[in-house]
Write a protein that holds these residues in place. Structure first.
Motif, PDB file in Angstrom:
ATOM      1  N   ASP A  40       0.835  -1.195   0.000  1.00  0.00           N
ATOM      2  CA  ASP A  40       0.000   0.000   0.000  1.00  0.00           C
ATOM      3  C   ASP A  40       0.875   1.252   0.000  1.00  0.00           C
ATOM      4  O   ASP A  40       1.810   1.382   0.784  1.00  0.00           O
ATOM      5  CB  ASP A  40      -0.885  -0.010   1.249  1.00  0.00           C
ATOM      6  CG  ASP A  40      -2.000   1.027   1.205  1.00  0.00           C
ATOM      7  OD1 ASP A  40      -1.894   2.012   0.447  1.00  0.00           O
ATOM      8  OD2 ASP A  40      -2.985   0.858   1.940  1.00  0.00           O
ATOM      9  N   THR A  80      -6.636   4.011  -1.445  1.00  0.00           N
ATOM     10  CA  THR A  80      -6.441   2.568  -1.262  1.00  0.00           C
ATOM     11  C   THR A  80      -7.614   1.729  -1.754  1.00  0.00           C
ATOM     12  O   THR A  80      -7.427   0.757  -2.491  1.00  0.00           O
ATOM     13  CB  THR A  80      -6.172   2.279   0.221  1.00  0.00           C
ATOM     14  OG1 THR A  80      -4.959   2.942   0.606  1.00  0.00           O
ATOM     15  CG2 THR A  80      -6.035   0.786   0.481  1.00  0.00           C
ATOM     16  N   HIS A 321      -1.645  -6.891  12.102  1.00  0.00           N
ATOM     17  CA  HIS A 321      -0.732  -5.745  11.993  1.00  0.00           C
ATOM     18  C   HIS A 321      -0.629  -5.006  13.321  1.00  0.00           C
ATOM     19  O   HIS A 321      -1.614  -4.852  14.057  1.00  0.00           O
ATOM     20  CB  HIS A 321      -1.228  -4.772  10.931  1.00  0.00           C
ATOM     21  CG  HIS A 321      -1.184  -5.323   9.540  1.00  0.00           C
ATOM     22  ND1 HIS A 321      -0.016  -5.684   8.921  1.00  0.00           N
ATOM     23  CD2 HIS A 321      -2.173  -5.584   8.650  1.00  0.00           C
ATOM     24  CE1 HIS A 321      -0.282  -6.145   7.712  1.00  0.00           C
ATOM     25  NE2 HIS A 321      -1.576  -6.098   7.522  1.00  0.00           N
ATOM     26  N   ARG A 326       1.294   6.648  14.054  1.00  0.00           N
ATOM     27  CA  ARG A 326       0.739   7.958  14.385  1.00  0.00           C
ATOM     28  C   ARG A 326       0.380   8.078  15.862  1.00  0.00           C
ATOM     29  O   ARG A 326       0.646   9.092  16.500  1.00  0.00           O
ATOM     30  CB  ARG A 326      -0.482   8.253  13.515  1.00  0.00           C
ATOM     31  CG  ARG A 326      -0.136   8.570  12.072  1.00  0.00           C
ATOM     32  CD  ARG A 326      -1.341   9.127  11.320  1.00  0.00           C
ATOM     33  NE  ARG A 326      -0.959   9.605  10.008  1.00  0.00           N
ATOM     34  CZ  ARG A 326      -0.484  10.823   9.749  1.00  0.00           C
ATOM     35  NH1 ARG A 326      -0.307  11.673  10.744  1.00  0.00           N
ATOM     36  NH2 ARG A 326      -0.169  11.183   8.528  1.00  0.00           N
ATOM     37  N   PRO A 382       0.029  -2.409   5.004  1.00  0.00           N
ATOM     38  CA  PRO A 382      -0.195  -0.959   5.023  1.00  0.00           C
ATOM     39  C   PRO A 382       0.993  -0.175   5.551  1.00  0.00           C
ATOM     40  O   PRO A 382       0.914   1.048   5.689  1.00  0.00           O
ATOM     41  CB  PRO A 382      -1.382  -0.836   5.992  1.00  0.00           C
ATOM     42  CG  PRO A 382      -1.137  -1.919   7.000  1.00  0.00           C
ATOM     43  CD  PRO A 382      -0.490  -3.064   6.223  1.00  0.00           C
ATOM     44  N   ASP A 385       2.600   2.852   3.438  1.00  0.00           N
ATOM     45  CA  ASP A 385       1.637   3.944   3.301  1.00  0.00           C
ATOM     46  C   ASP A 385       1.506   4.717   4.612  1.00  0.00           C
ATOM     47  O   ASP A 385       1.503   5.951   4.613  1.00  0.00           O
ATOM     48  CB  ASP A 385       0.279   3.378   2.897  1.00  0.00           C
ATOM     49  CG  ASP A 385      -0.791   4.449   2.765  1.00  0.00           C
ATOM     50  OD1 ASP A 385      -0.785   5.173   1.760  1.00  0.00           O
ATOM     51  OD2 ASP A 385      -1.625   4.565   3.686  1.00  0.00           O
ATOM     52  N   THR A 386       1.422   4.001   5.726  1.00  0.00           N
ATOM     53  CA  THR A 386       1.208   4.648   7.015  1.00  0.00           C
ATOM     54  C   THR A 386       2.371   5.569   7.364  1.00  0.00           C
ATOM     55  O   THR A 386       2.174   6.708   7.805  1.00  0.00           O
ATOM     56  CB  THR A 386       1.011   3.599   8.123  1.00  0.00           C
ATOM     57  OG1 THR A 386      -0.026   2.693   7.729  1.00  0.00           O
ATOM     58  CG2 THR A 386       0.618   4.253   9.427  1.00  0.00           C
ATOM     59  N   HIS A 389       2.545   8.705   4.952  1.00  0.00           N
ATOM     60  CA  HIS A 389       1.645   9.802   5.311  1.00  0.00           C
ATOM     61  C   HIS A 389       2.292  10.738   6.326  1.00  0.00           C
ATOM     62  O   HIS A 389       2.035  11.944   6.325  1.00  0.00           O
ATOM     63  CB  HIS A 389       0.342   9.246   5.886  1.00  0.00           C
ATOM     64  CG  HIS A 389      -0.660   8.859   4.848  1.00  0.00           C
ATOM     65  ND1 HIS A 389      -1.283   9.787   4.035  1.00  0.00           N
ATOM     66  CD2 HIS A 389      -1.162   7.659   4.479  1.00  0.00           C
ATOM     67  CE1 HIS A 389      -2.119   9.166   3.216  1.00  0.00           C
ATOM     68  NE2 HIS A 389      -2.056   7.875   3.458  1.00  0.00           N
TER      69      HIS A 389
END
Length: 646
Positions: A40, A80, A321, A326, A382, A385-386, A389
């Motif tokens: 991702d 996504t 996961h 964050r 993911p 991507d995480t 960001h």
């Protein structure tokens, strides 16, 4: 005649190579297993740079020995749920129904323009995905992770229809349900990740027969006791976790700092659901003056799988996961980050968790290869991507927040995510073996921004949108940026429930909206915020009942802000900015990746620039899987020239 050992060895190697080639060709002729791995948020421009830096040996192997695209243009918007739906179905958003990470509730006549539901759900997918076409073709499926795979009800219903048809035709239908496994851990979190670091919360304890410190916690429906025993030399270096049941303690897990940083998984329950929880002892001083204990994310696996096989898979993988990027890392929960003045210790702790996350994916895939016997397997991460960001605002050279000094510190951390993903890919290639086709894909790219634009503020100020309570957009609006797509505008015409715009006024409302959007400027810099407004007919796969009437192309450095803000433009993080996507898929930074390796695929074949809808129609013929019913993409002919497809 004497034959040298070197000659014998060479002949043996040639025979082995020929045997492997024959095995691979046999699998190709019969229809190979197809494995699809998704990273991702992996932009093609980042992967290209990492390949040049020699950081991705397994991607490099796929590129050298298989087919690959220069870049992949996905669907609009570049998010996504949309990207994966395009991949799974070979159809554009207007046809497959997934027009965003959130989608409108249809049909329009029964629902207002502001009603939404998840674009990750199977309920919104209108086109046939590859796993359903595989099942119809008699192939078995294991979706270890895939968007639009949950809830499995639409696919189970299709299986029942096939079973009824088989029974009527006198064919054996009893094996059909076991041919479909679909797992997802995204829907039901049992407990959120957490950090324990307050020494004052610990209390002296002797009840375990040893002096030490303890902390009682509750996780979902379970009571646990964290115990730090004091050693005979008076120091602390261990941590044990006990389950508390009827005031009795039952040993659950053990850690020792710095040698054993991760606990074994502990089964946690919440109502009827269960999941696996792990702890990580990230820091512990011998005098117990400070410690850092991380409690991981715990999620239940849902989907379609019998309990015995589900439990075996989850325990083999070690859990779902666990990427607290964050909620903990960025807030200093692992210590000061690099941009907060830290020296890299927080990043080292985060990367330990990321490495474990990819290890779980590897272990789960290897278990599936041994025990699921599936012809189509999908898997997904993911992680890239995480983190993207969070840091792409600094890393992207075109971003207004780009800071070369900070980028030099953060790039190795970001690159490490890819290196770990590449290691996972290597494990997949090894477990799948030479008789399988393995495809590596991503769903969209990523770019850095510094500021966010309230599209609805533009429309409110233009008299096109109205507010319900000063904070939310009302269903009485003429035009609005709906909650299900912040990069588009929809006219609230009477095709929607409670719509207010008559058919003969649509053109007028659209023209007023275009003029207002193009006239909007950043009040601080004077920059035109939206470079171009596209009609739905100008966007490939745009429009449709679940799409917008207008699509927006934002100036570099800006992204749309959902909902409604008092201010037209607001800043993202003042240091990092933000990494984002969702823009027009033709935008260079939004382009994705595609690599394919396996029997019948031409070696080192550059496919050029392709579209996301081309991926599945190109893979299915090689794997002996019927192309999904609604696919509109091209078959890129990945096979060797002159060879017949299966």
């Amino acid at each position: 005649m004497r034959v040298s050992r070197k000659c014998v060895t060479s002949v043996f190697r040639c025979l082995c190579s020929a045997a492997l080639g024959l095995i691979a060709w046999s699998a190709y002729a019969q229809g190979s297993r197809l494995v699809i791995v998704s990273w991702d948020g992996a932009p093609d421009w980042v992967v290209d740079r990492l390949l040049d830096e020699g950081r991705l040996p397994n991607v490099a192997r796929m590129k050298a020995q298989g087919a690959w695209a220069d870049r992949v243009v996905m669907g609009m918007p570049s998010v996504t749920a949309v990207g994966h739906a395009v991949l799974w179905t070979g159809a554009w958003p207007a046809l497959n129904g997934i027009t965003g990470n959130e989608v409108p509730v249809l049909p329009r006549k029964d629902h207002t323009v502001v009603e939404t539901r998840s674009g990750f759900s199977s309920d919104g997918l209108l086109a046939e995905p590859v796993w359903l076409s595989a099942l119809k073709g008699g192939r078995s499926v294991a979706l270890l992770s895939a968007t639009q795979s949950y809830p499995p009800d639409p696919y189970v219903a299709a299986i029942r229809e096939m079973m009824a048809a088989d029974e009527k035709a006198g064919r054996d239908y009893r094996a059909l349900p076991s041919k479909f496994i679909a797992l997802s851990g995204f829907e039901r979190q049992l407990s959120a990740p957490k950090v324990y670091a307050d020494v004052r919360a610990l209390v002296d304890s002797k009840r375990l027969g040893r002096e030490g410190k303890e902390l009682a916690i509750r996780v979902a429906d379970d009571n646990l006791l964290i115990f730090f025993p004091r050693g005979e030399d008076g120091t602390y270096k261990e941590c044990a976790i006990y389950r508390v049941e009827d005031d009795a303690l039952k040993f659950a897990a053990y850690m020792s700092y710095p040698d054993i940083k991760f606990s074994s998984p502990i089964e946690i329950r919440k109502g009827a659901d269960w999941g696996l929880l792990s702890f990580s002892l990230m820091s512990l001083t011998p005098d117990m003056s400070s410690f850092l204990l991380y409690q991981g994310d715990c999620d239940a696996f849902l989907g379609h799988c019998d309990e015995a096989r589900l439990r075996a898979y989850v325990f083999a993988a070690g859990g779902f996961h666990d990427l607290p990027i964050r909620e903990i890392y960025a807030k200093g929960g692992f210590g000061p980050t690099l941009w907060q003045g830290g020296g890299g210790e927080a990043e080292e702790r985060l990367l330990l968790l990321v490495e474990r996350d990819f290890e779980r994916l590897s272990q789960g895939f290897e278990h599936a290869m041994r025990f699921f016997d599936a012809d189509l397997i999908t898997h997904y991460s993911p992680a890239i991507d995480t983190f993207g960001h969070l840091v792409m605002g600094v890393l992207d050279p075109s971003s207004p927040r780009h800071n070369q000094d900070l980028a030099n510190e953060l790039w190795p951390v970001y690159a490490r995510f890819y290196e770990l993903a590449d290691r996972w890919l290597g494990r997949v290639l090894q477990a799948a073996g030479p008789t399988s086709i393995v495809a590596l894909v991503s769903d969209h790219g990523m770019e850095g921004i510094a500021r966010r634009v309230s599209v609805n503020r533009i429309l409110v100020d233009a008299g096109l949108a109205v507010t319900a309570d000063g904070r939310e957009i009302s269903v009485n609006s003429l035009a609005l940026s709906p909650p299900w797509m912040d990069i588009g505008v929809v006219v609230n015409d009477k095709s929607w429930k409670d719509g207010v715009v008559d058919a003969d006024r649509r053109s007028e409302v659209l023209e007023r909206a275009k003029a207002a959007l193009l006239a909007a400027k950043d009040p601080t810099t004077g920059t035109q915020l939206i470079r171009r407004v596209y009609d739905a007919s100008e966007i490939v796969g745009g429009g449709g009942d679940a799409g917008c009437d207008l699509y927006l192309d934002f100036a570099p450095g800006y992204e749309p802000a959902g909902g409604l803000s008092d201010k037209l433009v607001v800043d993202a993080d003042p240091v990092l900015g933000a990494g984002t996507h969702g823009f027009l898929p033709e935008r260079r930074s939004m382009n994705a990746i595609f690599y394919a390796l396996g029997p019948g695929i031409t070696k080192s074949r550059n496919l050029g620039v392709i579209q996301g809808v081309d991926v599945i129609p190109s893979l299915c013929p090689l794997a002996g899987i019927p192309t999904p019913r609604d696919a509109v993409g091209r078959n890129l002919r990945l096979r060797e020239p002159g060879e017949e497809e299966w």
